[in-house]
Write a protein that holds these residues in place. Structure first.
Motif, PDB file in Angstrom:
ATOM      1  N   UNK A  36       0.784  -1.218   0.000  1.00  0.00           N
ATOM      2  CA  UNK A  36       0.000   0.000   0.000  1.00  0.00           C
ATOM      3  C   UNK A  36       0.820   1.274   0.000  1.00  0.00           C
ATOM      4  N   UNK A  37       2.146   1.142   0.020  1.00  0.00           N
ATOM      5  CA  UNK A  37       2.988   2.343   0.003  1.00  0.00           C
ATOM      6  C   UNK A  37       4.360   2.007  -0.584  1.00  0.00           C
ATOM      7  N   UNK A  38       5.155   3.059  -0.821  1.00  0.00           N
ATOM      8  CA  UNK A  38       6.459   2.882  -1.437  1.00  0.00           C
ATOM      9  C   UNK A  38       7.447   2.067  -0.621  1.00  0.00           C
ATOM     10  N   UNK A  39       7.619   2.360   0.670  1.00  0.00           N
ATOM     11  CA  UNK A  39       8.588   1.589   1.469  1.00  0.00           C
ATOM     12  C   UNK A  39       8.290   0.097   1.506  1.00  0.00           C
ATOM     13  N   UNK A  40       7.008  -0.276   1.635  1.00  0.00           N
ATOM     14  CA  UNK A  40       6.683  -1.711   1.661  1.00  0.00           C
ATOM     15  C   UNK A  40       6.894  -2.339   0.290  1.00  0.00           C
ATOM     16  N   UNK A  41       6.702  -1.559  -0.785  1.00  0.00           N
ATOM     17  CA  UNK A  41       6.974  -2.067  -2.135  1.00  0.00           C
ATOM     18  C   UNK A  41       8.466  -2.348  -2.302  1.00  0.00           C
ATOM     19  N   UNK A  42       9.293  -1.405  -1.850  1.00  0.00           N
ATOM     20  CA  UNK A  42      10.747  -1.596  -1.941  1.00  0.00           C
ATOM     21  C   UNK A  42      11.174  -2.822  -1.144  1.00  0.00           C
TER      22      UNK A  42
END
Length: 241
Positions: A36-42
Motif C-alpha cells: 500500500x505504500x512505497x517503502x513496503x513495495x521496496x
C-alpha cells in the motif's frame, strides 16, 4: 511451468484486488506481494526479487523505487499503472529504467500480454499523456484499416518487441530508410500516429501477426462489443462485491 512473479503497489485496496483478480486468472503469473505504500513495495522487491512490479503513479513514488532498483541492481522490471502522467515524469521514468506505463483503462487481456512482453525483457516506451487517454487511437485502428502486407506485419511485430529501426533493418536485411517507408505506410493504413500505439495494437493481435497471409482471413482488429472489459471495470466489480 515458469511463473512470472509480480508485486503490486497501490494505496487503494480496491485497485490492488482488481489487479490481483486479473493476474489470478492466469497460470503463468504468481502474485507474491500487495503493498500500500512505497517503502513496503521496496521491501517486497528486495525480499522476493519479482520479475515485475506494478506500481501506481503518483501515489507510491515511482522515481524512488526506480532509483533503489537501479542502485541495488535488482532485476525487477517496473511497470507503472496510472490514468495520467506529466511530460517531466515521462522523461524521469524513461531515464530511470521504467519498462512501461499502462493506463488504468486498459483491457485485462492486453495488460497480461504487455506484462508477458516485459517479463521477456521487452521494454515498451512510456507513452505521452495523450496516449494514456482511454485507448481512443488504438480503438480507431481496430475498427477499420487497409490490409497489411506480410513484410509490414513483420515490422509491426518487431516494433512490438521494442526494437529500433536500425535493428529491425538488420534483422530483415534492408536499409533503415526502407523501414521508415514501411512504417509510414503502416501508420497510414492503421490510422495511428506513433510507435507506442502501434506496439500496443501489435501485442493485442500477436497471433494474427504470426500467421502467413495466405493462411489467414483478413484480421478485423476489432474487439467484440459485448465482451470488452477493462481493468477499471474489474476494479469497479470489486467495489460492488
Amino acid at each position: 511451468m515458469h511463473c512470472i512473479r509480480v508485486v503490486i503497489a497501490d494505496r487503494h485496496p480496491i485497485v490492488r484486488q482488481g489487479l490481483a483478480d486479473v493476474l489470478g486468472t492466469e497460470r503463468d503469473f504468481r502474485l507474491v506481494a500487495c503493498c500500500g505504500d512505497g517503502p513496503s513495495c521496496i521491501e517486497a522487491i528486495r525480499l522476493f526479487v519479482p520479475e515485475i512490479a506494478i506500481v501506481d503513479l503518483p501515489d507510491i513514488g515511482g522515481s524512488e523505487i526506480l532509483a533503489v532498483t537501479r542502485a541495488e541492481k535488482l532485476r525487477t522490471r517496473l511497470v507503472f499503472f496510472t490514468g495520467y502522467i506529466h511530460d517531466s515524469d515521462i522523461a524521469s521514468l524513461a531515464s530511470g529504467g521504467a519498462y512501461s506505463v499502462i493506463s488504468k483503462d486498459i483491457e485485462p487481456k492486453l495488460l497480461l500480454q504487455i506484462l508477458r512482453q516485459v517479463a521477456s525483457n521487452h521494454r515498451l516506451a512510456p507513452p505521452t499523456p495523450y496516449e494514456l487517454e482511454p485507448a481512443q487511437e488504438t480503438t480507431k485502428a481496430k475498427a477499420t484499416h487497409a490490409p497489411l502486407t506480410d513484410r509490414e506485419r513483420q515490422i509491426m511485430r518487431l516494433v512490438s518487441e521494442g526494437l529500433p529501426n536500425k535493428e529491425i533493418a538488420r534483422r530483415l536485411n534492408v536499409t533503415d530508410g526502407t523501414i521508415k517507408v514501411h512504417l509510414h505506410h503502416i501508420f497510414q493504413k492503421l490510422e495511428v500516429s506513433n510507435r507506442t500505439v502501434l506496439a500496443t495494437l501489435a501485442i493485442s493481435q500477436i497471433h494474427e501477426l504470426d500467421a502467413p497471409q495466405e493462411d489467414r482471413r483478413e484480421a478485423s482488429f476489432e474487439a467484440s462489443p459485448g465482451t470488452r472489459s477493462t481493468v477499471a471495470d474489474k476494479i469497479r466489480s470489486v467495489r460492488n462485491r
